[in-house]
Design a protein around this motif. Structure first.
Motif, PDB file in Angstrom:
ATOM      1  N   LYS A  61     -42.392 -29.161  -6.711  1.00  0.00           N
ATOM      2  CA  LYS A  61     -41.463 -28.930  -5.598  1.00  0.00           C
ATOM      3  C   LYS A  61     -41.169 -27.440  -5.392  1.00  0.00           C
ATOM      4  O   LYS A  61     -40.023 -27.010  -5.353  1.00  0.00           O
ATOM      5  N   MET A  62     -42.244 -26.660  -5.296  1.00  0.00           N
ATOM      6  CA  MET A  62     -42.103 -25.210  -5.116  1.00  0.00           C
ATOM      7  C   MET A  62     -41.632 -24.875  -3.717  1.00  0.00           C
ATOM      8  O   MET A  62     -42.047 -25.511  -2.746  1.00  0.00           O
ATOM      9  N   ASN A  63     -40.773 -23.886  -3.628  1.00  0.00           N
ATOM     10  CA  ASN A  63     -40.296 -23.406  -2.335  1.00  0.00           C
ATOM     11  C   ASN A  63     -41.396 -22.639  -1.619  1.00  0.00           C
ATOM     12  O   ASN A  63     -42.237 -22.003  -2.251  1.00  0.00           O
ATOM     13  N   ASP A  64     -41.353 -22.687  -0.309  1.00  0.00           N
ATOM     14  CA  ASP A  64     -42.197 -21.854   0.532  1.00  0.00           C
ATOM     15  C   ASP A  64     -41.732 -20.407   0.321  1.00  0.00           C
ATOM     16  O   ASP A  64     -40.544 -20.112   0.487  1.00  0.00           O
ATOM     17  N   LEU A  65     -42.638 -19.521  -0.069  1.00  0.00           N
ATOM     18  CA  LEU A  65     -42.252 -18.129  -0.344  1.00  0.00           C
ATOM     19  C   LEU A  65     -41.800 -17.393   0.911  1.00  0.00           C
ATOM     20  O   LEU A  65     -41.144 -16.362   0.819  1.00  0.00           O
ATOM     21  N   GLY A  66     -42.109 -17.920   2.075  1.00  0.00           N
ATOM     22  CA  GLY A  66     -41.652 -17.327   3.324  1.00  0.00           C
ATOM     23  C   GLY A  66     -40.313 -17.876   3.795  1.00  0.00           C
ATOM     24  O   GLY A  66     -39.758 -17.411   4.782  1.00  0.00           O
ATOM     25  N   SER A  67     -39.789 -18.853   3.064  1.00  0.00           N
ATOM     26  CA  SER A  67     -38.525 -19.487   3.468  1.00  0.00           C
ATOM     27  C   SER A  67     -37.347 -18.531   3.306  1.00  0.00           C
ATOM     28  O   SER A  67     -37.393 -17.570   2.534  1.00  0.00           O
ATOM     29  N   ALA A  68     -36.280 -18.848   4.017  1.00  0.00           N
ATOM     30  CA  ALA A  68     -35.059 -18.028   3.933  1.00  0.00           C
ATOM     31  C   ALA A  68     -34.508 -18.011   2.508  1.00  0.00           C
ATOM     32  O   ALA A  68     -34.004 -16.984   2.048  1.00  0.00           O
ATOM     33  N   ASP A  69     -34.611 -19.148   1.802  1.00  0.00           N
ATOM     34  CA  ASP A  69     -34.095 -19.213   0.426  1.00  0.00           C
ATOM     35  C   ASP A  69     -34.769 -18.196  -0.490  1.00  0.00           C
ATOM     36  O   ASP A  69     -34.118 -17.596  -1.332  1.00  0.00           O
ATOM     37  N   VAL A  70     -36.066 -18.041  -0.332  1.00  0.00           N
ATOM     38  CA  VAL A  70     -36.790 -17.077  -1.172  1.00  0.00           C
ATOM     39  C   VAL A  70     -36.590 -15.659  -0.638  1.00  0.00           C
ATOM     40  O   VAL A  70     -36.314 -14.733  -1.399  1.00  0.00           O
ATOM     41  N   GLN A  71     -36.716 -15.488   0.653  1.00  0.00           N
ATOM     42  CA  GLN A  71     -36.648 -14.151   1.241  1.00  0.00           C
ATOM     43  C   GLN A  71     -35.269 -13.511   1.127  1.00  0.00           C
ATOM     44  O   GLN A  71     -35.156 -12.297   1.131  1.00  0.00           O
ATOM     45  N   LYS A  72     -34.213 -14.320   0.998  1.00  0.00           N
ATOM     46  CA  LYS A  72     -32.868 -13.742   0.852  1.00  0.00           C
ATOM     47  C   LYS A  72     -32.618 -13.204  -0.557  1.00  0.00           C
ATOM     48  O   LYS A  72     -31.663 -12.470  -0.776  1.00  0.00           O
ATOM     49  N   GLN A  73     -33.485 -13.564  -1.501  1.00  0.00           N
ATOM     50  CA  GLN A  73     -33.345 -13.037  -2.857  1.00  0.00           C
ATOM     51  C   GLN A  73     -33.628 -11.533  -2.848  1.00  0.00           C
ATOM     52  O   GLN A  73     -34.471 -11.053  -2.097  1.00  0.00           O
ATOM     53  N   SER A  74     -32.937 -10.825  -3.707  1.00  0.00           N
ATOM     54  CA  SER A  74     -33.158  -9.381  -3.802  1.00  0.00           C
ATOM     55  C   SER A  74     -34.501  -9.108  -4.476  1.00  0.00           C
ATOM     56  O   SER A  74     -35.073  -9.982  -5.136  1.00  0.00           O
ATOM     57  N   ASP A  75     -34.986  -7.886  -4.324  1.00  0.00           N
ATOM     58  CA  ASP A  75     -36.213  -7.489  -5.019  1.00  0.00           C
ATOM     59  C   ASP A  75     -36.028  -7.629  -6.524  1.00  0.00           C
ATOM     60  O   ASP A  75     -36.951  -8.031  -7.232  1.00  0.00           O
ATOM     61  N   ALA A  76     -34.826  -7.315  -7.006  1.00  0.00           N
ATOM     62  CA  ALA A  76     -34.544  -7.431  -8.444  1.00  0.00           C
ATOM     63  C   ALA A  76     -34.639  -8.892  -8.894  1.00  0.00           C
ATOM     64  O   ALA A  76     -35.159  -9.180  -9.982  1.00  0.00           O
ATOM     65  N   ASP A  77     -34.158  -9.824  -8.060  1.00  0.00           N
ATOM     66  CA  ASP A  77     -34.250 -11.250  -8.402  1.00  0.00           C
ATOM     67  C   ASP A  77     -35.703 -11.710  -8.461  1.00  0.00           C
ATOM     68  O   ASP A  77     -36.109 -12.408  -9.394  1.00  0.00           O
ATOM     69  N   LEU A  78     -36.486 -11.325  -7.453  1.00  0.00           N
ATOM     70  CA  LEU A  78     -37.902 -11.699  -7.443  1.00  0.00           C
ATOM     71  C   LEU A  78     -38.646 -11.067  -8.620  1.00  0.00           C
ATOM     72  O   LEU A  78     -39.480 -11.719  -9.258  1.00  0.00           O
ATOM     73  N   THR A  79     -38.312  -9.824  -8.907  1.00  0.00           N
ATOM     74  CA  THR A  79     -38.936  -9.132 -10.042  1.00  0.00           C
ATOM     75  C   THR A  79     -38.607  -9.854 -11.342  1.00  0.00           C
ATOM     76  O   THR A  79     -39.487 -10.055 -12.187  1.00  0.00           O
ATOM     77  N   ALA A  80     -37.364 -10.266 -11.499  1.00  0.00           N
ATOM     78  CA  ALA A  80     -36.954 -10.986 -12.716  1.00  0.00           C
ATOM     79  C   ALA A  80     -37.687 -12.317 -12.851  1.00  0.00           C
ATOM     80  O   ALA A  80     -38.120 -12.689 -13.947  1.00  0.00           O
ATOM     81  N   THR A  81     -37.859 -13.023 -11.740  1.00  0.00           N
ATOM     82  CA  THR A  81     -38.574 -14.300 -11.774  1.00  0.00           C
ATOM     83  C   THR A  81     -40.026 -14.098 -12.185  1.00  0.00           C
ATOM     84  O   THR A  81     -40.547 -14.833 -13.028  1.00  0.00           O
ATOM     85  N   ILE A  82     -40.674 -13.099 -11.608  1.00  0.00           N
ATOM     86  CA  ILE A  82     -42.073 -12.831 -11.957  1.00  0.00           C
ATOM     87  C   ILE A  82     -42.175 -12.357 -13.412  1.00  0.00           C
ATOM     88  O   ILE A  82     -43.056 -12.783 -14.150  1.00  0.00           O
ATOM     89  N   THR A  83     -41.272 -11.510 -13.818  1.00  0.00           N
ATOM     90  CA  THR A  83     -41.302 -10.942 -15.164  1.00  0.00           C
ATOM     91  C   THR A  83     -41.006 -11.986 -16.233  1.00  0.00           C
ATOM     92  O   THR A  83     -41.717 -12.072 -17.242  1.00  0.00           O
ATOM     93  N   ASN A  84     -39.958 -12.787 -16.022  1.00  0.00           N
ATOM     94  CA  ASN A  84     -39.473 -13.711 -17.051  1.00  0.00           C
ATOM     95  C   ASN A  84     -39.910 -15.152 -16.859  1.00  0.00           C
ATOM     96  O   ASN A  84     -39.714 -15.983 -17.739  1.00  0.00           O
ATOM     97  N   GLY A  85     -40.456 -15.469 -15.695  1.00  0.00           N
ATOM     98  CA  GLY A  85     -40.811 -16.840 -15.387  1.00  0.00           C
ATOM     99  C   GLY A  85     -39.581 -17.619 -14.960  1.00  0.00           C
ATOM    100  O   GLY A  85     -38.447 -17.143 -15.063  1.00  0.00           O
TER     101      GLY A  85
END
Length: 115
Positions: A61-85
């Motif tokens: 049930k992965m979110n669409d990376l273009g969705s508002a939910d994902v795009q509203k995340q800060s760069d720091a949030d996205l970086t943390a997700t990629i870095t830490n899983g």
């Protein structure tokens, strides 16, 4: 004598030409780097278009990376997700350099512009 002067001019301008070439091609390499990383590390689950409509994406049930939910995340949030899983997503902090993660975040931002 004239031939020697022409070579001197060519050799004198060569460093400037190289610097200009590097300057104008750097952004393209950064974008291509993010795209290449996404294809290698992310597309199997998130899909080439980032919509998460792959078998793995649908199962988890992965979110669409273009969705508002994902795009509203800060760069720091996205970086943390990629870095830490996150959830079943593996951590890439040990296998990717910070600049590579930054390129991925920039590439993910592009999905928001396409939606």
């Amino acid at each position: 004598m004239e031939s020697k002067r022409n070579w001197t001019r060519i050799l004198a301008t060569a460093p400037l030409a190289c610097i200009l070439l590097l300057f104008f091609t750097m952004p393209a390499h950064a974008q291509n780097g993010g795209e290449a990383l996404f294809k290698a590390k992310c597309a199997a689950c998130h899909g080439a278009d980032g919509k998460g409509e792959t078998a793995i994406g649908k199962t988890n049930k992965m979110n669409d990376l273009g969705s508002a939910d994902v795009q509203k995340q800060s760069d720091a949030d996205l970086t943390a997700t990629i870095t830490n899983g996150k959830n079943k997503m593996p951590a890439y902090g040990k296998s990717l350099k910070p600049d590579q993660i930054k390129d991925l975040v920039a590439y993910i931002r592009g999905f928001g512009k396409k939606s």
